[in-house]
Design an enzyme around this catalytic site. Structure first.
Site, PDB file in Angstrom:
ATOM      1  CE  LYS A 101      -1.623   2.720   2.889  1.00  0.00           C
ATOM      2  NZ  LYS A 101      -1.623   4.064   2.035  1.00  0.00           N
ATOM      3  CB  CYS A 210      12.667   9.993   8.451  1.00  0.00           C
ATOM      4  SG  CYS A 210      13.564   8.934   7.266  1.00  0.00           S
ATOM      5  CD  GLU A 311      10.229  13.218  11.665  1.00  0.00           C
ATOM      6  OE1 GLU A 311      11.012  12.916  11.000  1.00  0.00           O
ATOM      7  OE2 GLU A 311       9.239  12.620  11.979  1.00  0.00           O
TER       8      GLU A 311
END
Length: 407
Positions: A101, A210, A311
């Site tokens: 997905k 990230c 973050e």
């Protein structure tokens, strides 16, 4: 795998344009990094497979490494081909089948990728694509009793949801999640080179990586130098149309939701007392339409501030002063994350500091990525590893056959 590499190369230009249109990466970056990273994973996995030992005798038993089975995969929008390719290449090479997905934000490059695999004659049923929303399709995959492993890349919040949904069926879960990576510049480093490279890296892909070095740690007595360099770098970073901006420039962030989050965190940094050095709230001059963000630099940041702990996933750099190596290491490790790290300075000293950083990988003196090296995180940055031998072995179960006698 060789067929996939051939077909992937044929569609590279189309993939680059599609990624740029879907998530806003500048076309130059889509060409030189977004698309090529995916291709590199297939090439590296092919080399791993050529020499990998699936069986070996130890003492009086046989060790077999067997495919786990059916893998559920959920991939993100920020580096879509990088993440799809590393998972799919290792799964195919290890003998697993899979249901992927892709992010609902970047579905079209996933469809092109599926066409590549079909053209490469991947056997029917080995690779399966299901588009849809994470809370619906992702949850169905995680809960499904016939899925033997979930391989997820995305936010820590979503990773927790995948792990919880997977727990009742005791399936294995591998996750690559968020990060808040520290970039330690030691007092014997070339501060101009290290600070400029660190800021550029933070802003690349519009900060939507990230492993971005979003916390720059500098000696307190040299903070002014680092501030001036980071400020100049931010002001020289061109923001513009992703189809037109030149190499080194950045495009918009991916969505209104992401834009609003970044803006609120920039405001939070100001409210909590950090010194705004460059950028700040609002859109760059002349860019009133689209989700463009000013490359932003904060100084005098304390590690308990929100902008040092959360973050942001945008082009926002925090500069934190430290008094000695011990404090730098303590600040670097004072986070729930542990994905990446960066250290600059004399080689032996920098390597010693790198060994003490609690993160899955650390880059010393500007070293770039190596697709044969393991990639993954400590703490809330996830578990398991991708890339190279270590990523390949994530898809294998270990079986011991005792009393085994070689023929």
């Amino acid at each position: 795998l060789e067929n996939i590499i051939t077909e992937y190369e044929k569609r590279s230009d189309e993939l680059a344009k599609t990624i740029s249109k879907e998530m806003g990466a500048p076309l130059w970056l889509s060409n030189v990094a977004q698309v090529t990273s995916g291709l590199s994973h297939f090439k590296d996995t092919l080399e791993v497979l050529r020499t990998f030992e699936f069986e070996g005798i130890e003492n009086n038993y046989l060790i077999r490494k067997e495919p786990i089975g059916i893998i559920g995969m959920i991939t993100p929008w920020n580096w879509p081909m990088n993440q799809m390719c590393t998972k799919v290449a290792s799964a195919i090479a290890s003998g697993c089948t899979m249901v992927l997905k892709p992010s609902e934000i970047t579905p079209f490059c996933g469809i092109i990728f599926t066409e590549i695999l079909e053209k490469a004659k991947v056997p029917a049923g080995v690779f399966n694509l299901v588009n849809g929303m994470g809370p619906i399709v992702g949850a169905a995959l995680s809960e499904h009793q016939d899925i033997d492993m979930m391989h997820f890349t995305g936010s820590t919040r979503a990773g927790v949801a995948v792990a919880i949904a997977s727990a009742p069926t005791v399936k294995r879960v591998a996750q690559e999640l968020g990060g808040k990576s520290a970039n330690i510049i030691l007092d014997d480093a070339d501060i101009k080179k290290a600070a400029s490279a660190g800021a550029n890296h933070c802003f690349m892909n519009t900060g939507q990586s990230c492993n971005a070095p979003t916390r720059m740690l500098v000696p307190a007595d040299r903070q002014d130098e680092a501030i001036a360099i980071a400020k100049e770098t931010a002001e020289n970073t061109i923001v513009g149309n992703p189809a037109e901006v030149a190499a080194g420039g950045i495009g918009p962030v991916v969505s209104e939701l992401q834009y609003d989050k970044i803006q609120s965190l920039i405001e939070k940094g100001i409210d909590e007392g950090a010194t705004l050095v460059a950028g700040g709230p609002g859109k760059p001059e002349g860019l009133n339409a689209g989700y463009f963000v000013k490359p932003t630099v904060f100084a005098d940041v304390k590690n308990d501030m929100t902008i040092a702990q959360e973050e942001i996933f945008g082009p926002v750099l925090s500069i934190l002063p430290y008094k000695d190596d011990e404090e730098a290491i303590a600040i670097a490790n004072d986070t729930v994350y542990g994905l990446s790290g960066y250290v600059s300075g004399s080689q032996e000293r920098a390597q010693g500091v790198a060994k003490r950083i609690r993160s899955g990988n650390v880059h010393v003196n500007g070293s770039g990525p190596d697709f044969s090296a393991p990639f993954g995180g400590f703490k809330q940055s996830g578990n398991g590893r991708e890339w190279g031998d270590f990523g390949f072995e994530e898809f294998l179960e270990i079986k011991a056959i005792l009393g085994f006698t070689a023929a």
